[in-house]
Every structure is written in structure tokens, then in C-alpha cells.
Scaffold this active site. Structure first.
Site, PDB file in Angstrom:
ATOM      1  N   ASN A 165       0.809  -1.230   0.000  1.00  0.00           N
ATOM      2  CA  ASN A 165       0.000   0.000   0.000  1.00  0.00           C
ATOM      3  C   ASN A 165       0.836   1.271   0.000  1.00  0.00           C
ATOM      4  OD1 ASN A 165       0.699  -0.658   2.666  1.00  0.00           O
ATOM      5  ND2 ASN A 165      -1.023   0.499   3.485  1.00  0.00           N
ATOM      6  N   GLU A 264       4.063  -4.863  12.316  1.00  0.00           N
ATOM      7  CA  GLU A 264       3.078  -3.779  12.135  1.00  0.00           C
ATOM      8  C   GLU A 264       1.935  -4.376  11.321  1.00  0.00           C
ATOM      9  OE1 GLU A 264       3.264  -0.983  13.545  1.00  0.00           O
ATOM     10  OE2 GLU A 264       5.374  -0.607  13.954  1.00  0.00           O
ATOM     11  N   CYS A 298      -3.276   1.374   6.476  1.00  0.00           N
ATOM     12  CA  CYS A 298      -3.508   0.623   7.716  1.00  0.00           C
ATOM     13  C   CYS A 298      -4.154   1.500   8.780  1.00  0.00           C
ATOM     14  CB  CYS A 298      -2.198   0.061   8.234  1.00  0.00           C
ATOM     15  SG  CYS A 298      -0.950   1.329   8.483  1.00  0.00           S
ATOM     16  N   GLU A 477       7.898   1.334  15.996  1.00  0.00           N
ATOM     17  CA  GLU A 477       8.867   1.887  15.068  1.00  0.00           C
ATOM     18  C   GLU A 477       8.868   3.400  15.220  1.00  0.00           C
ATOM     19  OE1 GLU A 477       7.329   0.054  11.337  1.00  0.00           O
ATOM     20  OE2 GLU A 477       9.148  -1.149  11.385  1.00  0.00           O
TER      21      GLU A 477
HETATM   22  P1  NAD Z   1       0.088  -9.341   3.379  1.00  0.00           P
HETATM   23  O1  NAD Z   1       0.256  -9.774   4.793  1.00  0.00           O
HETATM   24  O2  NAD Z   1      -0.776 -10.139   2.488  1.00  0.00           O
HETATM   25  O3  NAD Z   1       1.516  -9.316   2.645  1.00  0.00           O
HETATM   26  C1  NAD Z   1       2.581  -8.526   3.128  1.00  0.00           C
HETATM   27  C2  NAD Z   1       3.881  -9.156   2.697  1.00  0.00           C
HETATM   28  O4  NAD Z   1       4.047 -10.417   3.329  1.00  0.00           O
HETATM   29  C3  NAD Z   1       3.998  -9.415   1.197  1.00  0.00           C
HETATM   30  O5  NAD Z   1       5.308  -9.093   0.782  1.00  0.00           O
HETATM   31  C4  NAD Z   1       3.742 -10.909   1.101  1.00  0.00           C
HETATM   32  O6  NAD Z   1       4.341 -11.515  -0.027  1.00  0.00           O
HETATM   33  C5  NAD Z   1       4.384 -11.410   2.381  1.00  0.00           C
HETATM   34  N1  NAD Z   1       3.890 -12.678   2.887  1.00  0.00           N
HETATM   35  C6  NAD Z   1       2.634 -13.190   2.785  1.00  0.00           C
HETATM   36  N2  NAD Z   1       2.575 -14.404   3.403  1.00  0.00           N
HETATM   37  C7  NAD Z   1       3.812 -14.643   3.915  1.00  0.00           C
HETATM   38  C8  NAD Z   1       4.379 -15.710   4.672  1.00  0.00           C
HETATM   39  N3  NAD Z   1       3.665 -16.776   5.034  1.00  0.00           N
HETATM   40  N4  NAD Z   1       5.665 -15.623   5.024  1.00  0.00           N
HETATM   41  C9  NAD Z   1       6.408 -14.554   4.692  1.00  0.00           C
HETATM   42  N5  NAD Z   1       5.937 -13.509   3.967  1.00  0.00           N
HETATM   43  C10 NAD Z   1       4.647 -13.554   3.595  1.00  0.00           C
HETATM   44  O7  NAD Z   1      -0.345  -7.822   3.422  1.00  0.00           O
HETATM   45  P2  NAD Z   1      -0.711  -6.880   2.185  1.00  0.00           P
HETATM   46  O8  NAD Z   1      -1.998  -7.338   1.607  1.00  0.00           O
HETATM   47  O9  NAD Z   1       0.481  -6.757   1.318  1.00  0.00           O
HETATM   48  O10 NAD Z   1      -0.909  -5.468   2.926  1.00  0.00           O
HETATM   49  C11 NAD Z   1      -2.105  -5.051   3.502  1.00  0.00           C
HETATM   50  C12 NAD Z   1      -2.067  -5.298   5.000  1.00  0.00           C
HETATM   51  O11 NAD Z   1      -0.965  -4.609   5.574  1.00  0.00           O
HETATM   52  C13 NAD Z   1      -3.295  -4.763   5.723  1.00  0.00           C
HETATM   53  O12 NAD Z   1      -3.688  -5.682   6.699  1.00  0.00           O
HETATM   54  C14 NAD Z   1      -2.783  -3.494   6.402  1.00  0.00           C
HETATM   55  O13 NAD Z   1      -3.499  -3.078   7.537  1.00  0.00           O
HETATM   56  C15 NAD Z   1      -1.394  -3.903   6.741  1.00  0.00           C
HETATM   57  N6  NAD Z   1      -0.544  -2.732   6.955  1.00  0.00           N
HETATM   58  C16 NAD Z   1      -0.177  -2.423   8.240  1.00  0.00           C
HETATM   59  C17 NAD Z   1       0.595  -1.282   8.484  1.00  0.00           C
HETATM   60  C18 NAD Z   1       1.014  -0.903   9.883  1.00  0.00           C
HETATM   61  O14 NAD Z   1       1.905  -0.064  10.021  1.00  0.00           O
HETATM   62  N7  NAD Z   1       0.429  -1.468  10.921  1.00  0.00           N
HETATM   63  C19 NAD Z   1       0.996  -0.486   7.413  1.00  0.00           C
HETATM   64  C20 NAD Z   1       0.605  -0.844   6.125  1.00  0.00           C
HETATM   65  C21 NAD Z   1      -0.162  -1.982   5.910  1.00  0.00           C
END
Ligand code: NAD
Length: 496
Positions: A165, A264, A298, A477
């Protein structure tokens, strides 16, 4: 400048992994990275197998012992400033790549994503120069005493896993402090947004970051490069931003070897709108909180609780603001809302639109897919949507949707507002809208979240602790808090 990545909409490029200071071509299967605004292919991206991930981790391990490990904090800090300068010097390339990967409006990426990507290196270049540790003078039976002091050492190789995102912003938010503290990194950017992480490899080389300090491997999550990286025994710590479910899987992987994690995670954030708010400012703020980046933030608000006396006026004005948002070509300055990241994500968000209807919601505005001319008709656009009338038990009220939508629910008094806000497994952020200062302090102290804004949203000071409570994460962070994760304290006790 010739670049290894594609920053143009009219050609398809092959991306490479970036390992040991070099772009590594690979014959292994490539997947398509699509422009969410048009559905067109931007890049063909290689998927790292375990051997490629192993090469990257080994390069990072070697680099710990090389010049990087021997540099003073001042030298590392100076190099990180050059990285920040390098991003700004290639601003247009980073901007084009980010817009093509995400579909977000160029104006948004130019205002937030790219400048913050550079700023992250500057702030941690500063931070590392002021890091301190404790010392204690300790009494001993012979009266001579002992001196205890702590030294900080880098943790080692950090696995960095990022979402799509805010690709450059969130990646550099981890890479910059990790490098400032003397670690080396292997980054796995999201499969949806692989380009700016790769372009950053060029900037690292130009800035004089030694080979192996910054490495990028591409691919997916489970049973792909993400999982190979988190399971690799050579990775000494893992920092992750993404969904709560993925964070849980990564925490399990990190348990092998008892490796530290920083997580996060997701949110289901509330805005609390009191009748004593400044309605103009509140509408402006809540509109951004709900619809910025097409709701894919997020920290964004998906639950809007409004005190009953202003419910009708607030709802009518938020509706008008949503209907003013202009979808279309992200490179056009008139565009104020982009698409969702992918067809799969749009299907997910649309399933919540259907669920809201099934659960008896009244649709104030939106609810479907906007009609757009070609090529944007092939993009993953979705209408900004507002509901009323949903029960707190509806999945739409409890689960993170990550789309441009919110549900408006009335409340009567402060206690009710706090109870509604806290009735969630998540605890990332809350925005409180009130002109009553005492109320602001009272409510802020009671909402169970890591980040509370009063009369603001996404107003960030990068020195402050950033992170989630409950299922929204572990660790903080920002400023010195990042440095705590990326260093280990070791105590030295000297008998005097
Ligand atoms: P996601 O968890 O699907 O993927 C994030 C990353 O993790 C990707 O690079 C993906 O390839 C990798 N990944 C997925 N499964 C994995 C596994 N089993 N092992 C290792 N890596 C793995 O998230 P997304 O769809 O890319 O992003 C959206 C999510 O991120 C939302 O839930 C949002 O709230 C969260 N987010 C949180 C923050 C925060 O600061 N708290 C900031 C931005 C986004």
C-alpha cells in the site's frame, strides 16, 4: 539515466533480484506485475527460489564482516544521507514506478510516498548519532565498586517483508534504521509492488553502500520467497508490515531459532466524531481517513462513530465529499482516487459490499464499480462507499476491509463512544474529533490503540512511537524505538 527497472507505462521490462550489489538475472519463472489503473503488465518479475534467497542471506552475512561492519556511525550516517539525496535526485523515476505499481494518484505519491522514502534515511542518519546507553556505578563488598555499561551491537541480517500500500515509504521505514544501526538487510517487497525496492538498489550502489548490505529478492509469501526468507536460519531478526494473519505465520517461523520480530499489522480503526467538533475540519479529516489511497491505509478509518445531534449533517456532508472524489488516470492531476491494488483485492472488497447489503445496511453512497473510459475500465476501480444501519456484530464492522468504505454509527455519550471504539480485536489507530480539550485527553487515555490523533489524521512526527496494540502488532517503530529493535544491548561489568 539508464535504469534496471521500468518507469514507463508503454513498455514491459524484466525485473531482477538485487544481490551483493548486482542485478541478478534469473531464468526461473517470472510473474506479471500489473498496473492496477489499467490492468496492463508493467514488469515481469522473477520468483526467488530457496537457492536465490540463500545467496542473498549469505551476501548479507558476508557484508556484516566487510567494510560496513567496520564503519563508524558517522560514516554510515553520511552514506545514508547520500541515499536520501539519491532518491530525491531520481524523484521522477521513483514517482513513475510507484504510480505504475500501485495506481495511486501521482499527486499523492509525489506528496507522501517518495519524499517520505527519502526522509526516512535522513531521520535515521540523525538518530544513530544520538543513540545512548546506560551506565551504572555498582557497590561491591570491598568498597571499590564496579562499573556497568551497555554497548549496542547490530542484530545482524534483518529480513524485511513489506506490503503494497505504501511500498517505498514502508520499506525505507525499516531499511533505513536497520542500516543506520549497522545491520544488513534482505528485503522481500510485495509481489504487487516490486519496482521501487529494485530501483533503490541502484541508488544504494551510487551512494556507496557496500555490496551485500542491501539485497532484494522477489516473489510471493507462503511457500515462496517470503516464507523462505523468514525460515532461513541466517536471518537474525524479522521486521514485517502486513496483515495480522501473515504476521502470525511469520511469528511462528521466527520461533525457530528464537529470533526477534517486529510486526506492524492490520487495523479496524475508529473515528469518534463528537457534536462539539469543528465540522468543516472534521469532514476534511474523516474524508482523508476513509478514502485516501483508495482506503488502502492501515491507519485508515472504517468505523465512524458520530454523536447523535450531528449525525444527519455529518452523514450528508461525508456523502458529498465522497461523491466529489474523481477516479481515473493516476497521472492526471484531476484524479483524486486511484484503483484498488488488484483484481483479487477488488473481489475481496466487493464481497464486503455484498455482505453489508445482506446484513441490512443502508447504502448512503457508492456500492459498486464506477463506469470509466478505456483503458481505466480494465483497471480495478471501485466506488467510494458509505453505509449506515449495520450492527456491530456484522463482519463488515469487525474485519479489516482495506477499501474506500466506512460505516457510520450513532452514539449518545463519551462512554458509549469509547466502548464502541474498543470493541475490536485490533488496536492500531483512533481519530478523535472534538473542540473540548478535557474530553480529548480523557478519551485519548482510554482508547486501546497505539496511535491516537485529536483533530488530525496521519499527522506524523517520525520520532514518535508508531505501532499497534492488541492484534495490530508487536513493537514500535520510529525514532529511538526503531533503533531498539535493530540493535541488541550487551552489558559489560568491570570490577574496579
Ligand atoms: P500481506 O500480509 O498479504 O503481505 C505482506 C507481505 O508479506 C507481502 O510481501 C507478502 O508476499 C508477504 N507474505 C505473505 N505471506 C507470507 C508468509 N507466510 N511468510 C512470509 N511472507 C509472507 O499484506 P498486504 O496485503 O500486502 O498489505 C495489507 C495489509 O498490511 C493490511 O492488513 C494493512 O493493515 C497492513 N498494513 C499495516 C501497516 C502498519 O503499520 N500497521 C501499514 C501498512 C499496511
Amino acid at each position: 539515466m539508464a535504469t534496471a527497472v521500468n518507469t514507463r507505462a508503454d513498455k514491459v521490462a524484466h525485473l531482477s533480484h538485487f544481490i551483493d550489489g548486482r542485478f541478478v538475472p534469473t531464468a526461473r519463472s517470472h510473474f506479471e506485475n500489473r498496473n492496477p489503473a489499467t490492468g496492463a503488465i508493467v514488469n515481469l518479475v522473477p520468483e526467488a527460489d530457496p537457492a536465490v534467497v540463500d545467496d542473498a542471506v549469505k551476501a548479507a552475512k558476508r557484508a556484516l564482516k566487510g567494510p560496513w561492519g567496520k564503519m563508524s556511525e558517522q560514516q554510515r550516517s553520511a552514506i545514508l544521507r547520500k541515499v536520501a539525496d539519491g532518491i530525491m535526485a531520481r524523484f521522477d523515476d521513483f514517482l513513475a514506478a510507484e504510480v505504475l505499481d500501485t495506481g495511486k494518484p501521482k499527486s499523492l505519491a509525489a506528496h507522501i510516498d517518495i519524499p517520505r522514502g527519502a526522509a526516512n534515511f535522513n531521520i535515521f542518519a540523525d538518530q544513530v548519532l544520538t543513540l545512548s546507553t546506560e551506565t551504572f556505578r555498582t557497590a561491591t563488598p570491598d568498597g571499590a565498586g564496579a562499573l556497568n555499561y551497555a554497548i549496542r551491537v547490530p542484530r545482524g541480517v534483518i529480513g524485511v517483508i513489506c506490503p503494497w500500500n505504501l511500498p517505498l515509504l514502508l520499506l525505507t521505514w525499516k531499511v533505513a534504521p536497520a542500516l543506520a544501526c549497522g545491520n544488513t538487510v534482505v528485503v522481500k517487497p510485495s509481489e504487487e509492488t516490486p519496482t521501487t525496492a529494485t530501483l533503490l538498489g541502484e541508488v544504494m550502489n551510487e551512494a556507496g553502500v557496500p555490496p551485500g548490505v542491501y539485497n532484494v529478492v522477489h516473489g510471493f509469501g507462503g511457500d515462496s520467497s517470503g516464507e523462505y526468507l523468514t525460515r532461513h536460519p541466517g536471518v537474525d531478526g524479522i521486521t514485517f508490515t502486513g496483515e495480522t494473519g501473515t504476521g502470525t505465520a511469520i511469528m511462528r517461523a521466527a520461533a525457530d531459532g528464537v529470533r526477534p520480530v517486529s510486526l506492524e499489522l492490520g487495523g479496524k480503526n475508529a473515528s469518534l466524531v463528537f457534536a462539539d467538533c469543528d465540522l468543516d475540519k472534521t469532514i476534511e479529516g474523516v474524508t482523508r481517513a476513509v478514502f485516501a489511497n483508495c482506503g488502502q491505509v492501515c491507519l485508515g478509518t472504517e468505523r465512524v462513530y458520530v454523536q447523535r445531534p450531528i449525525l444527519a449533517a455529518f452523514t450528508q456532508r461525508l456523502k458529498a465529499a465522497a461523491e466529489r472524489l474523481q477516479p481515473g488516470n493516476p497521472f492526471d492531476t484531476a484524479t483524486t482516487i486511484g484503483p484498488l491494488i488488484s483484481q483479487a483485492h477488488r473481489d475481496k472488497v466487493l464481497s464486503y459490499y455484498a455482505r453489508a447489503k445482506a446484513d441490512g445496511a443502508e447504502i448512503v453512497t457508492g456500492g459498486g464499480i464506477p463506469a470509466l473510459p478505456s483503458p481505466y475500465s480494465s483497471g480495478f476501480f471501485i466506488a467510494p462507499t458509505i453505509w449506515t444501519g449495520l450492527a456491530e456484530t456484522s463482519a463488515v464492522m469487525r474485519e479489516e476491509i482495506f477499501g474506500p468504505c466506512c460505516s457510520i454509527v450513532p452514539f449518545d455519550d463519551e462512554d458509549a463512544a469509547i466502548a464502541l471504539a474498543n470493541d475490536s480485536p485490533y488496536g492500531l489507530a483512533t481519530a478523535i474529533w472534538t473542540e473540548n480539550l478535557a474530553r480529548a485527553h480523557r478519551v485519548a487515555a482510554q482508547v486501546e490503540v497505539g496511535i491516537t490523533w485529536v483533530n488530525a489524521w496521519f499527522l506524523r512526527d517520525l520520532r514518535t512511537p508508531f505501532g499497534g496494540s492488541k492484534q495490530s502488532g508487536i513493537g514500535r517503530e520510529g525514532g529511538v524505538h526503531s533503533m531498539e529493535f535493530y540493535t541488541e544491548l550487551r552489558n559489560v561489568c568491570i570490577k574496579l
